[in-house]
Scaffold this motif. Structure first.
Motif, mmCIF file in Angstrom:
data_model
loop_
_atom_site.group_PDB
_atom_site.id
_atom_site.type_symbol
_atom_site.label_atom_id
_atom_site.label_comp_id
_atom_site.label_asym_id
_atom_site.label_seq_id
_atom_site.Cartn_x
_atom_site.Cartn_y
_atom_site.Cartn_z
ATOM 1 N N VAL A 114 -49.477 24.049 -41.144
ATOM 2 C CA VAL A 114 -50.096 25.237 -40.560
ATOM 3 C C VAL A 114 -50.159 26.325 -41.618
ATOM 4 O O VAL A 114 -49.163 26.597 -42.300
ATOM 5 C CB VAL A 114 -49.279 25.714 -39.343
ATOM 6 C CG1 VAL A 114 -49.775 27.072 -38.864
ATOM 7 C CG2 VAL A 114 -49.359 24.687 -38.222
ATOM 8 N N ASP A 115 -51.322 26.944 -41.772
ATOM 9 C CA ASP A 115 -51.447 28.068 -42.695
ATOM 10 C C ASP A 115 -51.038 29.334 -41.941
ATOM 11 O O ASP A 115 -51.715 29.731 -40.989
ATOM 12 C CB ASP A 115 -52.888 28.204 -43.195
ATOM 13 C CG ASP A 115 -53.012 29.356 -44.169
ATOM 14 O OD1 ASP A 115 -52.481 29.224 -45.271
ATOM 15 O OD2 ASP A 115 -53.605 30.383 -43.816
ATOM 16 N N PRO A 116 -49.927 29.953 -42.335
ATOM 17 C CA PRO A 116 -49.406 31.064 -41.530
ATOM 18 C C PRO A 116 -50.340 32.281 -41.491
ATOM 19 O O PRO A 116 -50.381 32.979 -40.475
ATOM 20 C CB PRO A 116 -48.071 31.411 -42.200
ATOM 21 C CG PRO A 116 -48.068 30.748 -43.527
ATOM 22 C CD PRO A 116 -49.056 29.622 -43.480
ATOM 23 N N VAL A 117 -51.060 32.530 -42.567
ATOM 24 C CA VAL A 117 -51.954 33.688 -42.609
ATOM 25 C C VAL A 117 -53.084 33.513 -41.596
ATOM 26 O O VAL A 117 -53.343 34.373 -40.746
ATOM 27 C CB VAL A 117 -52.556 33.872 -44.026
ATOM 28 C CG1 VAL A 117 -53.585 34.993 -44.038
ATOM 29 C CG2 VAL A 117 -51.445 34.143 -45.034
ATOM 30 N N HIS A 123 -42.297 16.400 -43.810
ATOM 31 C CA HIS A 123 -41.941 17.604 -44.556
ATOM 32 C C HIS A 123 -41.491 18.703 -43.623
ATOM 33 O O HIS A 123 -41.951 18.799 -42.501
ATOM 34 C CB HIS A 123 -43.165 18.076 -45.364
ATOM 35 C CG HIS A 123 -42.874 19.196 -46.288
ATOM 36 N ND1 HIS A 123 -43.156 20.480 -45.977
ATOM 37 C CD2 HIS A 123 -42.286 19.212 -47.508
ATOM 38 C CE1 HIS A 123 -42.763 21.258 -46.979
ATOM 39 N NE2 HIS A 123 -42.237 20.511 -47.912
ATOM 40 N N ASP A 124 -40.600 19.549 -44.136
ATOM 41 C CA ASP A 124 -40.111 20.702 -43.365
ATOM 42 C C ASP A 124 -41.252 21.559 -42.858
ATOM 43 O O ASP A 124 -41.138 22.211 -41.842
ATOM 44 C CB ASP A 124 -39.345 21.712 -44.243
ATOM 45 C CG ASP A 124 -38.247 21.086 -45.028
ATOM 46 O OD1 ASP A 124 -37.995 19.906 -44.780
ATOM 47 O OD2 ASP A 124 -37.665 21.794 -45.857
ATOM 48 N N ALA A 125 -42.320 21.591 -43.662
ATOM 49 C CA ALA A 125 -43.410 22.514 -43.360
ATOM 50 C C ALA A 125 -43.889 22.324 -41.935
ATOM 51 O O ALA A 125 -44.350 23.263 -41.307
ATOM 52 C CB ALA A 125 -44.556 22.285 -44.319
ATOM 53 N N MET A 126 -43.761 21.104 -41.462
ATOM 54 C CA MET A 126 -44.250 20.860 -40.115
ATOM 55 C C MET A 126 -43.364 21.543 -39.088
ATOM 56 O O MET A 126 -43.718 21.683 -37.944
ATOM 57 C CB MET A 126 -44.317 19.361 -39.865
ATOM 58 C CG MET A 126 -45.487 18.762 -40.623
ATOM 59 S SD MET A 126 -45.537 16.982 -40.526
ATOM 60 C CE MET A 126 -44.352 16.567 -41.779
ATOM 61 N N THR A 127 -42.186 21.944 -39.494
ATOM 62 C CA THR A 127 -41.316 22.622 -38.549
ATOM 63 C C THR A 127 -41.322 24.130 -38.793
ATOM 64 O O THR A 127 -40.442 24.825 -38.353
ATOM 65 C CB THR A 127 -39.880 22.092 -38.653
ATOM 66 O OG1 THR A 127 -39.422 22.297 -39.997
ATOM 67 C CG2 THR A 127 -39.809 20.632 -38.301
ATOM 68 N N GLY A 128 -42.279 24.617 -39.542
ATOM 69 C CA GLY A 128 -42.473 26.058 -39.598
ATOM 70 C C GLY A 128 -42.136 26.736 -40.909
ATOM 71 O O GLY A 128 -42.398 27.909 -41.072
ATOM 72 N N VAL A 129 -41.530 26.018 -41.880
ATOM 73 C CA VAL A 129 -41.270 26.634 -43.180
ATOM 74 C C VAL A 129 -42.612 26.795 -43.898
ATOM 75 O O VAL A 129 -43.439 25.900 -43.866
ATOM 76 C CB VAL A 129 -40.326 25.741 -44.017
ATOM 77 C CG1 VAL A 129 -40.133 26.312 -45.414
ATOM 78 C CG2 VAL A 129 -39.008 25.573 -43.304
ATOM 79 N N ASP A 130 -42.815 27.941 -44.527
ATOM 80 C CA ASP A 130 -44.086 28.172 -45.222
ATOM 81 C C ASP A 130 -44.221 27.194 -46.387
ATOM 82 O O ASP A 130 -43.469 27.271 -47.353
ATOM 83 C CB ASP A 130 -44.130 29.618 -45.725
ATOM 84 C CG ASP A 130 -45.453 29.944 -46.393
ATOM 85 O OD1 ASP A 130 -46.260 29.017 -46.614
ATOM 86 O OD2 ASP A 130 -45.686 31.134 -46.684
ATOM 87 N N PRO A 131 -45.185 26.266 -46.288
ATOM 88 C CA PRO A 131 -45.290 25.231 -47.331
ATOM 89 C C PRO A 131 -45.809 25.784 -48.653
ATOM 90 O O PRO A 131 -45.792 25.089 -49.658
ATOM 91 C CB PRO A 131 -46.282 24.232 -46.732
ATOM 92 C CG PRO A 131 -47.121 25.042 -45.795
ATOM 93 C CD PRO A 131 -46.212 26.108 -45.247
ATOM 94 N N MET A 132 -46.277 27.025 -48.663
ATOM 95 C CA MET A 132 -46.830 27.593 -49.888
ATOM 96 C C MET A 132 -45.789 28.365 -50.696
ATOM 97 O O MET A 132 -46.092 28.896 -51.752
ATOM 98 C CB MET A 132 -48.016 28.510 -49.556
ATOM 99 C CG MET A 132 -49.216 27.784 -48.981
ATOM 100 S SD MET A 132 -49.841 26.485 -50.059
ATOM 101 C CE MET A 132 -50.817 27.490 -51.203
ATOM 102 N N LEU A 133 -44.562 28.442 -50.198
ATOM 103 C CA LEU A 133 -43.550 29.270 -50.854
ATOM 104 C C LEU A 133 -42.589 28.411 -51.682
ATOM 105 O O LEU A 133 -41.816 27.632 -51.131
ATOM 106 C CB LEU A 133 -42.772 30.027 -49.769
ATOM 107 C CG LEU A 133 -42.045 31.287 -50.205
ATOM 108 C CD1 LEU A 133 -43.021 32.344 -50.696
ATOM 109 C CD2 LEU A 133 -41.214 31.826 -49.054
#
Lengths: 373, 287
Positions: free
Chosen positions: A141-144, B10-20
């Protein structure tokens, strides 16, 4: 409220709608005339709308022209789309700072703007739904995008005329807004009478409608609104035969037409910038002169850039042919495998804003008609 | 039997910002060859393990310079997070200058992995070209560990020169544990007694039963093209051939669009892809 309830508003009622949305904390954005085009920008009041203006569109051509009436939404679509509000063309993702023996990365703290989009066309509602699949309905999910999308209030407007490059009927994306809006308006001008038929698509829309002076629409008014979209549907400037289009293009990666279009294409990327569904981006890492502070920015990118496909050894798509083929086959074919929908909504922007008038409907037709069996 | 690449988790699926990116500290740096080096890294802040599967990759960030995708080449069992890289551009150049204790930004792990756990009873042939060995190293660790459960286990490796051969010590160790290793080089001094020529020529003579073989390939695309061709000529079914694909990547999570290969996003559908799934796309030039 009865979901089939339809109301009418006059121009003052539309201004009341703006006031209610503002009072609810929304920033209003919508069409206005600037730089010789109808663009999407902040709206202070109904007076900012492009009253009495329309657009003439053809391949590589866009002109504003005065209308004979004072229609507020009497145009097709301009060079902007709503994606610039949901997926900003340029934004900082995070900032980093060097510390004594490490560095710290801080995410961008953005309070997501609450936009009310005024005048969203049916094709654009479909485009938003398509970008939802890319940014919020996949594995990540893209948060922005997600925050801006969740906040948005959408006022759709059914098209009262088609542009010269429109083909939403072919893409089954319009001209009538059927889903994905909070409120939908149809602008009706009958002689001296100028009013809007309103329907709500969500509870939020119904609540807003309840706050503004309106009356229930008569059968005749509803009929008039239906006629508006029927007339628009019959005016499409372009058509595209989408029968088995994925298979058609999958069969024709080596069709000579790609050389032909490549000889005209400037690879300028205009089509990808104006496209309401194109979602490609790049990142840029920057530092200050001391090297102590760094930032990452995300910017819209385009598959027409030669370095878009760069890997060690060179760009995969070095030729204009391979880049145009990537764009068009992605839009109309591989997109279907990726997201279960076409990436094209038939808005016609890529045709209008192409400096050399390359026409996606014409390119598909050419391949279809000259396919060697 | 149908072999599958394992989908990413991946963690990202549980809400961690995957871009950070998260800060990781360099535990060890080792020069491998003249232009390659390996960084072993660990989380800078806490000791939480970093689980990954062989074939997956991380996005590595050097402060102020940039970020690039690099496959993870450590042994998944020991959770040793290692990346072997060749110096080819500004980011890898800056990375080559980092030392023990320095910090790297890391996003990951991303992507699909080699099907190493599904191969009991099969012959396995692993084909690597140059730095393409790095994404296969974790898989080789696992395969050697499962040696007894497998049929024949063959590793075919092509390097530019004898001096460019990666992980020599490990290759010897694996050989002792039952991995059949065949190495070939493009150019060699007179002292070299091994094969000379492209790695794909080793496939015709390699000992494996084609109908019961799973192949894993990583290297330059042209090399993989010929490797697939040779494997098919031997009769290895296309559904038993796995490749690790490379494309430009900016986000690693399917948003930036750069890594598209036909309908596949190499970052999330790949990088490990089963050949039958991409065979039609593989045949198209400049895709």
């Amino acid at each position: 409220m009865n979901p089939d309830f339809k109301a009418t508003l006059d121009r003052a009622g539309l201004q009341a709608l703006f006031e209610v949305l503002k009072a609810r904390g929304y920033r209003l954005v919508g069409p206005r005339v600037r730089d010789g085009a109808i663009v999407y920008d902040e709206l202070a009041s109904v007076d900012a709308l492009p009253a009495g203006w329309t657009d003439e569109q053809e391949g590589g051509k866009y002109r504003l022209r005065k209308r004979e009436d004072r229609a507020l939404f009497g145009y097709a679509v301009g060079p902007h789309s709503w994606k610039k509000f949901l997926f900003p063309p340029m934004m900082r993702l995070w900032s980093a700072r060097r510390t004594s023996n490490a560095f710290e990365i801080a995410p961008e703290q953005e309070e997501s703007p609450r936009y009310a989009f005024i005048g969203v066309r049916s094709c654009e509602l479909h485009a938003i739904a398509i970008q939802d699949k890319v940014f919020i309905e996949g594995k990540f999910v893209d948060p922005v995008y997600a925050a801006r999308r969740k906040n948005a209030f959408i006022v759709a407007v059914n098209c009262s005329q088609a542009g010269g490059t429109c083909f939403c009927v072919s893409m089954k994306t319009g001209p009538k807004a059927r889903a994905g809006f909070d409120l939908a308006l149809t602008e009706i001008i009958e002689g001296a009478r100028h009013f809007f038929l309103v329907e709500s698509g969500t509870d939020a829309g119904a609540q807003v409608l309840a706050q503004i002076p309106h009356r229930s629409a008569t059968e005749q008014e509803q009929k008039a609104a239906e006629q508006v979209v029927e007339r628009t549907a019959s005016q499409m400037g372009r058509t595209m035969d989408t029968t088995d289009i994925k298979e058609l293009l999958y069969r024709n990666y080596e069709h000579p037409r790609w050389d032909d279009v490549a000889s005209r294409c400037l690879t300028c990327a205009n089509c990808t910038m104006v496209c309401p569904t194109c979602f490609c981006s790049t990142v840029e890492d920057t530092t200050d002169l001391t090297g102590e502070q760094a930032e990452r920015w995300r910017k819209w990118d385009s598959c027409f850039q030669v370095d878009f496909s760069y890997i060690v050894g060179g760009s995969i798509r070095a030729s204009a042919k391979s880049r145009y083929r990537q764009w068009m086959t992605h839009k109309l074919a591989t997109w279907i495998d990726q997201f279960g929908t076409s990436g094209c909504v038939g808005c016609g922007r890529c045709i209008t804003w192409c400096p050399v008038a390359i026409d996606i409907t014409e390119e598909v037709r050419a391949i279809r008609e000259t396919e060697s069996a | 039997m149908i072999f599958m690449v394992s989908p990413l988790e991946h963690d990202a699926m549980t809400g961690v910002d995957p871009m950070l990116p998260q800060p990781f500290r360099i535990r060890r740096r080792r020069s491998e060859t003249l232009d390659t080096f390996t960084l072993e890294i660990e989380r800078a802040k806490h000791n939480q393990a970093f689980g990954f599967a062989p074939g997956q990759f991380n996005m590595l960030y050097v402060l102020g310079v940039g970020e690039i995708p690099i496959s993870i080449c450590g042994d998944p069992r020991s959770n040793s997070l290692m990346h072997t890289t060749r110096v080819v551009g500004p980011v890898t150049m800056a990375m080559s200058k980092l030392r023990r204790g320095d910090i790297l930004g890391v996003r990951g792990p991303f992507g699909s992995s080699w099907p190493t756990e599904q191969l009991d009873g099969c012959d396995v042939v692993v084909v690597a070209g140059g730095i393409g060995l790095a994404p296969l190293r974790g898989a080789l660790h696992q395969l050697v560990r499962r040696r007894k459960k497998l049929g024949k286990l063959v590793f075919l490796y092509g390097a530019r020169t004898p001096g460019d051969i990666l992980y020599r010590r490990e290759l010897e160790l694996w050989q002792q544990r039952g991995l059949q290793v065949e190495v070939t080089v493009d150019r060699a001094p007179l002292s070299w007694l091994g094969h000379v020529g492209v790695v794909t020529t080793l496939i015709q003579r390699a000992p494996f039963d084609p109908g019961n073989t799973v192949a894993m390939i990583c290297g330059p695309e042209e090399m993989m093209r010929y490797a697939v061709f040779e494997l098919q000529k031997r009769g290895v079914p296309t559904a038993n051939i796995f490749l690790s694909m490379e494309r430009n990547m900016k986000c690693a999570v399917g948003f930036c669009g750069h890594c598209q290969f036909g309908p596949e996003f190499i970052c999330k559908d790949g990088p490990i892809l089963r050949y039958d799934r991409i065979a039609n796309w593989f045949a198209i030039r400049d895709l």
